[in-house]
Design a protein around this motif. Structure first.
Motif, PDB file in Angstrom:
ATOM      1  N   ALA A   1       0.844  -1.194   0.000  1.00 55.79           N
ATOM      2  CA  ALA A   1       0.000   0.000   0.000  1.00 55.79           C
ATOM      3  C   ALA A   1       0.881   1.246   0.000  1.00 55.79           C
ATOM      4  N   PRO A   2       0.463   2.290  -0.687  1.00 58.27           N
ATOM      5  CA  PRO A   2       1.245   3.534  -0.693  1.00 58.27           C
ATOM      6  C   PRO A   2       1.202   4.217   0.678  1.00 58.27           C
ATOM      7  N   ILE A   3       2.265   4.943   0.975  1.00 60.47           N
ATOM      8  CA  ILE A   3       2.389   5.680   2.234  1.00 60.47           C
ATOM      9  C   ILE A   3       2.373   7.167   1.897  1.00 60.47           C
ATOM     10  N   TYR A   4       1.443   7.891   2.511  1.00 59.03           N
ATOM     11  CA  TYR A   4       1.342   9.333   2.294  1.00 59.03           C
ATOM     12  C   TYR A   4       1.582  10.062   3.602  1.00 59.03           C
ATOM     13  N   VAL A   5       2.077  11.299   3.479  1.00 55.68           N
ATOM     14  CA  VAL A   5       2.280  12.165   4.630  1.00 55.68           C
ATOM     15  C   VAL A   5       1.611  13.502   4.337  1.00 55.68           C
ATOM     16  N   ASN A   6       0.957  14.045   5.339  1.00 51.84           N
ATOM     17  CA  ASN A   6       0.368  15.364   5.224  1.00 51.84           C
ATOM     18  C   ASN A   6       1.501  16.355   4.921  1.00 51.84           C
ATOM     19  N   GLU A   7       1.292  17.219   3.942  1.00 54.78           N
ATOM     20  CA  GLU A   7       2.327  18.162   3.522  1.00 54.78           C
ATOM     21  C   GLU A   7       2.780  19.063   4.673  1.00 54.78           C
TER      22      GLU A   7
END
Length: 192
Positions: free
Chosen positions: A119-125
């Motif tokens: 699964a992709p990992i995202y971070v809040n900007e």
């Protein structure tokens, strides 16, 4: 709130955190890095999956993956959405009956599951801006990198690296995870 796609750059020991590890995330299309301090158990769970090492019995995160799959559900993404007083917060986003559901989690557990589900990992900007570290892009071109000395000490390191990888496999098979973590750290230093 803009989400930034991240990739796992690696794990390293964190001497200032008493046996904890630093999980380093790297911006997929940029030069920001985000270090997150995690526990040794979670670091081990992430490292084993990244190295494609299957222990003889399922680890906790493997069990969780099997549990999630048993409900015909799949993790769609991980989102590190907040940073408060030095603590990161994350959400596991999964789909059930065509509906996306968000589940609060520690980033270390969320990422241990992300690697198991690809699964992709995202971070809040905003989190990345606050806690991220900017790195300079590589100045070396592909041509310069390929023009290395063919008879460098790399061949000697390779045989030592192969020996360590065999020791790592044995340590995992005998469930000596503390020794496996130490060997993995030595391998990481050699590759790094």
């Amino acid at each position: 709130m803009s989400k930034v796609l991240m990739e796992i750059l690696g794990l390293s020991t964190s001497p200032s955190s008493g046996g904890a590890y630093a999980l380093i995330l790297s911006e997929a299309e940029g030069n920001q890095r985000l270090p997150i301090i995690i526990g040794s158990f979670e670091a081990q769970a992430i490292a084993l999956e990244l190295e494609n090492i299957k222990p003889p019995r399922p680890m906790t995160h493997d069990l969780l993956k099997n549990f999630v799959l048993s409900f015909d559900t799949e993790i769609k993404q991980i989102y590190i959405n907040d940073l408060s007083e030095g603590t990161f917060y994350a959400q596991i986003i999964y789909e059930r009956e065509n509906q996306l559901i968000e589940l609060d989690a520690r980033p270390s557990d969320a990422i241990a599951l992300a690697v198991r589900f690809n699964a992709p990992i995202y971070v809040n900007e905003e989190v990345l801006d606050e806690a991220g570290i900017s790195t300079e892009p590589e100045h070396q071109t592909l041509e310069e990198a390929l023009q290395g000395d063919e008879t460098s000490p790399g061949q000697k390191e390779l045989s030592q690296l192969e020996k360590l990888e065999a020791e790592l496999k044995t340590a995992i098979e005998t469930e000596n995870y503390e020794k496996a973590a130490k060997i993995r750290d030595r391998i990481s230093k050699m590759k790094g």
